[in-house]
Design an enzyme around this catalytic site. Sequence first.
Site, PDB file in Angstrom:
ATOM      1  N   ASP A   2      67.763  57.172  21.425  1.00 54.60           N
ATOM      2  CA  ASP A   2      67.065  57.972  22.459  1.00 54.60           C
ATOM      3  C   ASP A   2      67.870  58.142  23.551  1.00 54.60           C
ATOM      4  O   ASP A   2      67.321  58.091  24.738  1.00 54.60           O
ATOM      5  CB  ASP A   2      65.592  57.567  22.899  1.00 54.60           C
ATOM      6  N   LYS A  58      71.569  62.000  23.273  1.00 51.58           N
ATOM      7  CA  LYS A  58      72.627  62.471  22.421  1.00 51.58           C
ATOM      8  C   LYS A  58      72.789  63.874  22.124  1.00 51.58           C
ATOM      9  O   LYS A  58      73.711  64.651  22.444  1.00 51.58           O
ATOM     10  CB  LYS A  58      72.981  61.699  21.231  1.00 51.58           C
ATOM     11  N   GLY A  59      71.654  64.408  21.866  1.00 48.95           N
ATOM     12  CA  GLY A  59      71.598  65.746  21.259  1.00 48.95           C
ATOM     13  C   GLY A  59      71.854  66.741  22.403  1.00 48.95           C
ATOM     14  O   GLY A  59      72.454  67.525  22.477  1.00 48.95           O
ATOM     15  N   ALA A  91      65.982  60.023  13.028  1.00 47.52           N
ATOM     16  CA  ALA A  91      66.729  60.633  14.343  1.00 47.52           C
ATOM     17  C   ALA A  91      65.881  61.853  15.033  1.00 47.52           C
ATOM     18  O   ALA A  91      65.264  62.487  14.260  1.00 47.52           O
ATOM     19  CB  ALA A  91      68.140  60.975  14.257  1.00 47.52           C
ATOM     20  N   GLY A  92      65.804  61.871  16.220  1.00 54.05           N
ATOM     21  CA  GLY A  92      65.147  62.941  16.871  1.00 54.05           C
ATOM     22  C   GLY A  92      65.979  63.658  18.110  1.00 54.05           C
ATOM     23  O   GLY A  92      65.834  62.949  19.089  1.00 54.05           O
ATOM     24  N   HIS A  93      66.757  64.554  17.711  1.00 53.94           N
ATOM     25  CA  HIS A  93      67.763  64.971  18.912  1.00 53.94           C
ATOM     26  C   HIS A  93      67.319  66.193  19.489  1.00 53.94           C
ATOM     27  O   HIS A  93      67.142  67.353  18.639  1.00 53.94           O
ATOM     28  CB  HIS A  93      69.150  65.207  18.233  1.00 53.94           C
ATOM     29  N   THR A  94      66.996  66.232  20.811  1.00 52.32           N
ATOM     30  CA  THR A  94      66.387  67.235  21.441  1.00 52.32           C
ATOM     31  C   THR A  94      67.323  68.040  22.332  1.00 52.32           C
ATOM     32  O   THR A  94      68.368  67.438  23.047  1.00 52.32           O
ATOM     33  CB  THR A  94      65.088  66.630  22.184  1.00 52.32           C
ATOM     34  N   THR A 112      60.430  54.081  11.844  1.00 52.97           N
ATOM     35  CA  THR A 112      59.919  55.527  11.955  1.00 52.97           C
ATOM     36  C   THR A 112      59.224  55.982  10.514  1.00 52.97           C
ATOM     37  O   THR A 112      58.445  57.177  10.584  1.00 52.97           O
ATOM     38  CB  THR A 112      60.954  56.423  12.120  1.00 52.97           C
ATOM     39  N   ARG A 136      72.995  50.917  -5.967  1.00 53.81           N
ATOM     40  CA  ARG A 136      73.724  51.720  -7.096  1.00 53.81           C
ATOM     41  C   ARG A 136      72.803  52.211  -8.236  1.00 53.81           C
ATOM     42  O   ARG A 136      72.560  53.304  -8.533  1.00 53.81           O
ATOM     43  CB  ARG A 136      74.802  50.999  -7.470  1.00 53.81           C
ATOM     44  N   GLN A 185      70.855  57.163  16.337  1.00 53.42           N
ATOM     45  CA  GLN A 185      70.363  55.992  16.746  1.00 53.42           C
ATOM     46  C   GLN A 185      71.352  55.471  17.802  1.00 53.42           C
ATOM     47  O   GLN A 185      72.152  56.147  18.336  1.00 53.42           O
ATOM     48  CB  GLN A 185      70.163  54.990  15.549  1.00 53.42           C
ATOM     49  N   THR A 221      68.182  49.786  12.523  1.00 52.44           N
ATOM     50  CA  THR A 221      67.933  50.740  11.372  1.00 52.44           C
ATOM     51  C   THR A 221      68.950  50.327  10.174  1.00 52.44           C
ATOM     52  O   THR A 221      69.528  49.242  10.226  1.00 52.44           O
ATOM     53  CB  THR A 221      68.479  52.247  11.815  1.00 52.44           C
ATOM     54  N   GLY A 238      56.265  59.909  18.002  1.00 53.10           N
ATOM     55  CA  GLY A 238      55.350  60.222  19.246  1.00 53.10           C
ATOM     56  C   GLY A 238      54.910  58.796  19.867  1.00 53.10           C
ATOM     57  O   GLY A 238      54.147  58.845  20.458  1.00 53.10           O
ATOM     58  N   GLY A 266      73.131  63.572  33.429  1.00 57.04           N
ATOM     59  CA  GLY A 266      72.124  64.464  33.209  1.00 57.04           C
ATOM     60  C   GLY A 266      70.929  64.414  34.106  1.00 57.04           C
ATOM     61  O   GLY A 266      70.718  63.354  34.669  1.00 57.04           O
TER      62      GLY A 266
END
Length: 440
Positions: free
Chosen positions: A13, A16-17, A39-42, A122, A136, A220, A235, A298, A412
């Site tokens: 978080d 990175k997006g 992942a959640g890249h905004t 998650t 495997r 991540q 993870t 969320g 940013g």
Amino acid sequence: MPAVVAVGMQFGDESKGAVVDFLAEWADLVVRYNGGSNAGHTVVAEGLKYKFHLVPSGAARGKRCVIGAGVAFDPEVFMEEVKELRDKGRNVNVLVSLKATLLLPYHKELDASLTGESLGTTKRGIGPAYQDKMARVTGLRVKDLMAEDFPEKLKRVLELKEADLRRARVIKGDLKDYYEELLSRAEVWREFLRPFLGEDHIEVNEAIAEGKFVIFEGAQGTMLDVDHGTYPFVTSSNAVAGGACTGVGVSPLAIDAVLGVCKAYTSRVGAGPFPTELFGSQAEYIRERGGEYGTTTGRPRRVGWLDIPMLRYSALVNGVGYLALRKLDVLSGMRSIKVAVAYEIDGEERKVAPPFADEMSKAKPIYVELEGWEELDWREIVRKGWESLPEEMKAYIEFLERELNVKTVMVGLGPEREMTLAAPALKELLGSLIGVRAGE
Ligand code: IMP
């Protein structure tokens, strides 16, 4: 060989997006190498908000993207994301590696029922999917999904996993019914995926050999890496920069630079040690101003001060030379800002974070206090350029640069694309990667 890895230096978080989207202006290829839809890249650009889970953030600019072999690939999430992008009028130009691990619906259910609670995952099926990959005999890849004998392979896997699936109440009735339902869903995925499939190692290595600019987009963060993070509160993939090599099949010699991405403070979702964690009104202030709620789940994120011992560790294991520092605007209005410069663990001072959950849990941060800055019109500051940043903010950035021996290439000051401000060192980084094209 212009290739850069953008890697999270904290607990994920780090935005990175937004960083990848900013750099993607110059990129030819944007590549995901680890993780999955956890992942959640905004990316916020041109009045639209994109929330990428599997598709690399380069898609917001319509760039060619690759989902590499190291990814746990959930075909249902991919289909949704592609549809959403098309709805937003984006041309979707993505290659999905035939080597990627196939993440199936039962992985998500297993995650939710077995491992989800204690680690605070998650619940996207990440752990169970990588568990099968490593085992495997129970692992399936995207290539298997496309093969003629997929029905037999799936049947064999389900038989091997039947006891686990029943224990977790994924299968409640007849195994045969469950199998047939999965097969019919798989038929839809196969048709959808056909045009996207390919060999990531060829596409990416050829691009690098041709001098194209390739961005590897980490998912991540370093402290969530399965080998180098705060195990077991991690993870299940290699989030570190080295994961780009194993997760796609490129030589370490092909990577020219590592861009560490970090926030001006720290956040963590889920369980695990967090030495600089804040509670009460200061935590609330940062959480609300920073919108620190999980993109994927969320959940409210835990927040705390910037942790330099952790960043030193990250810089070390990733080889970070350049820094993208995010969300500086969030700290505006604080009279002073604390930064941890060392830990005290069992009476001993440690400059570099020990990546062990038990030791990190005992770490008492040693802080310095830096002067804060007031709330300003950041849009105006970005328009005027780097020199117009408040002196206190510049001092904060320079302090971090000195402590980590890195050069900041961008900061940013808001989530929108135009709120990323290029630092003077960005020219140096782009110049070393793509030479004259950087000036275009
Ligand atoms: P998993 O990756 O879903 O198995 O979750 C393992 C741990 O990593 C949990 O603490 C999650 O909250 C955390 N995690 C996984 N993906 C992300 C991410 O993209 N950002 C932040 N935390 C994450």
